[in-house]
Design an enzyme around this catalytic site. Structure first.
Site, PDB file in Angstrom:
ATOM      1  N   SER A  13      38.233  31.780  39.977  1.00 19.59           N
ATOM      2  CA  SER A  13      39.561  31.772  39.357  1.00 19.59           C
ATOM      3  C   SER A  13      40.387  30.579  39.823  1.00 19.59           C
ATOM      4  O   SER A  13      41.187  30.044  39.042  1.00 19.59           O
ATOM      5  CB  SER A  13      40.296  33.091  39.622  1.00 19.59           C
ATOM      6  OG  SER A  13      40.684  33.210  40.965  1.00 19.59           O
ATOM      7  N   ARG A  69      20.230  25.383  57.078  1.00 18.30           N
ATOM      8  CA  ARG A  69      21.560  24.991  56.618  1.00 18.30           C
ATOM      9  C   ARG A  69      21.598  23.487  56.330  1.00 18.30           C
ATOM     10  O   ARG A  69      22.189  23.037  55.347  1.00 18.30           O
ATOM     11  CB  ARG A  69      22.565  25.361  57.709  1.00 18.30           C
ATOM     12  CG  ARG A  69      23.966  25.599  57.227  1.00 18.30           C
ATOM     13  CD  ARG A  69      24.842  26.101  58.340  1.00 18.30           C
ATOM     14  NE  ARG A  69      24.825  27.534  58.507  1.00 18.30           N
ATOM     15  CZ  ARG A  69      25.456  28.406  57.706  1.00 18.30           C
ATOM     16  NH1 ARG A  69      26.159  27.982  56.677  1.00 18.30           N
ATOM     17  NH2 ARG A  69      25.395  29.693  57.924  1.00 18.30           N
ATOM     18  N   ILE A 100      29.387  28.084  55.228  1.00 21.77           N
ATOM     19  CA  ILE A 100      29.838  27.210  56.314  1.00 21.77           C
ATOM     20  C   ILE A 100      29.070  25.901  56.190  1.00 21.77           C
ATOM     21  O   ILE A 100      27.850  25.897  56.042  1.00 21.77           O
ATOM     22  CB  ILE A 100      29.591  27.877  57.686  1.00 21.77           C
ATOM     23  CG1 ILE A 100      30.523  29.085  57.813  1.00 21.77           C
ATOM     24  CG2 ILE A 100      29.818  26.886  58.817  1.00 21.77           C
ATOM     25  CD1 ILE A 100      30.335  29.893  59.063  1.00 21.77           C
ATOM     26  N   HIS A 117      42.255  28.594  51.616  1.00 21.73           N
ATOM     27  CA  HIS A 117      41.909  29.733  52.459  1.00 21.73           C
ATOM     28  C   HIS A 117      42.965  30.820  52.274  1.00 21.73           C
ATOM     29  O   HIS A 117      44.168  30.533  52.298  1.00 21.73           O
ATOM     30  CB  HIS A 117      41.856  29.296  53.927  1.00 21.73           C
ATOM     31  CG  HIS A 117      41.448  30.409  54.839  1.00 21.73           C
ATOM     32  ND1 HIS A 117      40.138  30.855  54.917  1.00 21.73           N
ATOM     33  CD2 HIS A 117      42.161  31.188  55.685  1.00 21.73           C
ATOM     34  CE1 HIS A 117      40.081  31.853  55.774  1.00 21.73           C
ATOM     35  NE2 HIS A 117      41.282  32.083  56.261  1.00 21.73           N
ATOM     36  N   LEU A 152      35.923  25.238  61.523  1.00 21.37           N
ATOM     37  CA  LEU A 152      36.170  26.102  60.363  1.00 21.37           C
ATOM     38  C   LEU A 152      37.665  26.409  60.187  1.00 21.37           C
ATOM     39  O   LEU A 152      38.312  26.886  61.125  1.00 21.37           O
ATOM     40  CB  LEU A 152      35.387  27.414  60.554  1.00 21.37           C
ATOM     41  CG  LEU A 152      35.466  28.413  59.401  1.00 21.37           C
ATOM     42  CD1 LEU A 152      34.724  27.907  58.186  1.00 21.37           C
ATOM     43  CD2 LEU A 152      34.935  29.769  59.830  1.00 21.37           C
TER      44      LEU A 152
HETATM   45  C1  GAR Z   1      40.051  32.935  47.067  1.00 22.24           C
HETATM   46  O1  GAR Z   1      40.964  33.928  47.490  1.00 22.24           O
HETATM   47  C2  GAR Z   1      39.879  31.898  48.153  1.00 22.24           C
HETATM   48  O2  GAR Z   1      41.063  31.630  48.861  1.00 22.24           O
HETATM   49  C3  GAR Z   1      38.873  32.563  49.037  1.00 22.24           C
HETATM   50  O3  GAR Z   1      37.970  33.174  48.158  1.00 22.24           O
HETATM   51  C4  GAR Z   1      38.644  33.522  46.953  1.00 22.24           C
HETATM   52  C5  GAR Z   1      37.881  32.933  45.806  1.00 22.24           C
HETATM   53  O4  GAR Z   1      38.390  33.378  44.591  1.00 22.24           O
HETATM   54  N1  GAR Z   1      38.234  31.612  49.895  1.00 22.24           N
HETATM   55  C6  GAR Z   1      37.760  31.919  51.088  1.00 22.24           C
HETATM   56  O5  GAR Z   1      37.800  33.027  51.575  1.00 22.24           O
HETATM   57  C7  GAR Z   1      37.164  30.757  51.848  1.00 22.24           C
HETATM   58  N2  GAR Z   1      36.882  31.101  53.189  1.00 22.24           N
HETATM   59  P1  GAR Z   1      38.004  32.619  43.236  1.00 22.24           P
HETATM   60  O6  GAR Z   1      36.481  32.495  43.199  1.00 22.24           O
HETATM   61  O7  GAR Z   1      38.478  33.535  42.167  1.00 22.24           O
HETATM   62  O8  GAR Z   1      38.684  31.287  43.234  1.00 22.24           O
END
Ligand code: GAR
Length: 196
Positions: A13, A69, A100, A117, A152
């Site tokens: 999204s 990785r 990661i 984040h 990170l």
């Molecule tokens: C979002 O909330 C983003 O901030 C988070 O994953 C979601 C992805 O949503 N990212 C993390 O947690 C990174 N560590 P999306 O696929 O709908 O954009």
């Protein structure tokens, strides 16, 4: 032309929000920039279909098929580098990319690598940010757009959005409230960087 490459792992999204604003605000005409490709480490990432519908190149690189990785990151960098040249410099955007990255990968793209984040960094780096914010009794929560460094979730903060934590919130309701703000700040930061 500047090439924006977006990495996703799931719904996409944030990626969709970036693509929408890029079209609405004519990033091509204004900044000479386009979303050139969307890549995922998961073939079932919903965002891939959406990107393809918009005529954006997509690629899947399944991390489970790599022995290490390092091997995965090397192969991913090879794919990404197809979109990087002096005439078409790269901006690499992590948008819910749940891997990661190795220090070597991060160094390679340093200065042109962004992440979003779902917490108000430096609070709650890592996973399960919304539940942890609830457990800590936070009165506000939010999201952070930051540069990516080898440590990170610790690169320079470029933007943050704050939302209230409301009585009765669950991790899901809080996540949804934060996500609506993510969709606003991420495209805004990218536009500002493209503008210089
Ligand atoms: C979002 O909330 C983003 O901030 C988070 O994953 C979601 C992805 O949503 N990212 C993390 O947690 C990174 N560590 P999306 O696929 O709908 O954009």
């Amino acid at each position: 032309m500047k090439n924006i490459v977006i990495l996703i792992s799931g719904t996409g999204s944030n990626m969709a929000a970036i693509v929408k604003v890029a079209q609405r605000d004519d990033w091509r005409g204004k900044f000479g920039a386009r979303v050139a490709a969307v890549m995922s480490n998961r073939a079932d990432a919903k965002g891939l279909d959406l990107a393809a519908e918009q005529g954006i190149a997509t690629a899947v690189l399944d991390h489970k098929t790599f022995a290490s990785r390092d091997a995965f990151d090397t192969a991913l960098a090879e794919l990404i580098d197809r979109y990087d040249s002096p005439a078409q410099p790269l901006l690499l955007v992590l948008a819910g990319f749940m891997r990661i990255l190795t220090p070597g990968f991060v160094r390679r793209y340093e200065g042109r690598l962004l992440n979003i984040h779902p917490s108000l960094l430096p609070a709650f780096a890592g996973l399960h940010t919304h539940q942890r914010a609830l457990d800590a009794g936070c009165k506000v929560a939010g999201a952070t757009v930051h540069r990516v460094t080898a440590e990170l979730d610790h690169g320079a903060i470029l933007a943050q959005a704050v939302v209230p934590v409301l009585p009765g919130d669950t991790a899901d309701t809080l996540a949804a409230r934060v996500l609506t703000q993510e969709h606003l700040i991420y495209p805004r930061v990218i536009a500002a960087l493209l503008q210089g």
